[in-house]
Scaffold this active site. Sequence first.
Site, mmCIF file in Angstrom:
data_model
loop_
_atom_site.group_PDB
_atom_site.id
_atom_site.type_symbol
_atom_site.label_atom_id
_atom_site.label_comp_id
_atom_site.label_asym_id
_atom_site.label_seq_id
_atom_site.Cartn_x
_atom_site.Cartn_y
_atom_site.Cartn_z
ATOM 1 N NE ARG A 285 -1.378 -1.468 3.725
ATOM 2 C CZ ARG A 285 -1.586 -1.412 5.048
ATOM 3 N NH1 ARG A 285 -2.802 -1.151 5.540
ATOM 4 N NH2 ARG A 285 -0.586 -1.605 5.886
ATOM 5 C CD GLN B 93 3.829 27.244 18.448
ATOM 6 O OE1 GLN B 93 3.483 27.823 19.482
ATOM 7 N NE2 GLN B 93 4.530 27.848 17.492
ATOM 8 C CG ASN C 81 5.966 26.139 14.532
ATOM 9 O OD1 ASN C 81 4.880 26.451 15.016
ATOM 10 N ND2 ASN C 81 7.123 26.485 15.093
ATOM 11 N NE ARG D 21 10.035 29.263 4.772
ATOM 12 C CZ ARG D 21 8.851 29.847 4.871
ATOM 13 N NH1 ARG D 21 8.521 30.516 5.990
ATOM 14 N NH2 ARG D 21 7.972 29.804 3.887
ATOM 15 C CG HIS E 273 14.745 32.599 12.121
ATOM 16 N ND1 HIS E 273 13.674 32.212 11.350
ATOM 17 C CD2 HIS E 273 15.313 33.636 11.455
ATOM 18 C CE1 HIS E 273 13.599 32.965 10.274
ATOM 19 N NE2 HIS E 273 14.589 33.853 10.301
ATOM 20 C CE LYS F 288 13.456 26.620 16.500
ATOM 21 N NZ LYS F 288 14.207 27.590 15.695
ATOM 22 C CG HIS G 80 16.674 25.598 12.683
ATOM 23 N ND1 HIS G 80 15.352 25.658 12.303
ATOM 24 C CD2 HIS G 80 17.216 24.573 11.967
ATOM 25 C CE1 HIS G 80 15.119 24.714 11.410
ATOM 26 N NE2 HIS G 80 16.219 24.043 11.194
ATOM 27 C CE1 TYR H 183 9.151 24.967 11.190
ATOM 28 C CE2 TYR H 183 9.759 25.532 13.428
ATOM 29 C CZ TYR H 183 9.387 25.914 12.155
ATOM 30 O OH TYR H 183 9.252 27.241 11.857
ATOM 31 C CE LYS I 161 11.949 36.963 10.871
ATOM 32 N NZ LYS I 161 11.259 36.103 11.872
ATOM 33 C CG ASP I 162 14.913 35.391 7.446
ATOM 34 O OD1 ASP I 162 14.373 34.357 7.007
ATOM 35 O OD2 ASP I 162 14.894 35.721 8.651
#
Length: 185
Positions: free
Chosen positions: A23, A46, A48, A59, A62, A72, A119, A132, A167-168
């Site tokens: 399958r 949480q 994400n 990205r 951070h 994370k 990261h 994550y 921002k980055d």
Amino acid sequence: MRIANTFLSGVKLITPSVFEDSRGYFMESYSFAKLSQHGIEIIFIQDNHSLSVEPFVIRGMHYQLEPFAQSKLIRATSGEIYDVVVDIRQDSPTFGKWEAFVLSAANKHQLFIPSGFAHGFCTLAPNTEVQYKVDVPYSPQHDRGIAWNDPALAIDWPTSNPILSEKDGKHPVLAEAEINFEYKG
Ligand SMILES: Cc1cn([C@H]2C[C@H](O)[C@@H](COP(=O)(O)OP(=O)(O)O[C@H]3O[C@H](C)C(=O)[C@H](O)[C@H]3O)O2)c(=O)[nH]c1=O
């Protein structure tokens, strides 16, 4: 499930057990019990999920300042990323050192990143989705960044011309960044 140490202490590369049949496949994508058997006793609170449509989106880099520093557990569920961590634990013997891993929907590899690391990732395929878990909520007031192209870090990215958020494109280099992480040995 296999969990391997990496060059930077505390960062672990996880290869889940994948059960294939006619399958398709089944795998436990997250198991507190199995991770805690390997000393990762983090309660994640949480999930994400990001989608990057075009390749060579970067990205990062951070992190969140204490007391909102996050651990994370990251994986790519579509496409592929070049995932980078930088040790920003002051007094760490590997402070300012980076390490990169290719995580993809195909290899199903996951990376556990403890707090004390910046990261980021660069997408390597269209429509790359990254999911994550974090153990501390998002706190915009504690959200910080380091320039992806900081010459002192000299991260060997797959591109020199990435797609960046506004921002980055404005983060300071590590030498000028606000950090407050203790190296706990
Ligand atoms: C991280 C985060 C963001 N947001 C909001 C804030 C912005 O309005 C929007 C996009 O945020 P940002 O541009 O910071 O998203 P990324 O550039 O993917 O940031 C992430 O990318 C790197 C790879 C990471 O490791 C961090 O988890 C995280 O910083 O989502 C939230 O509402 N909750 C959150 O937890």
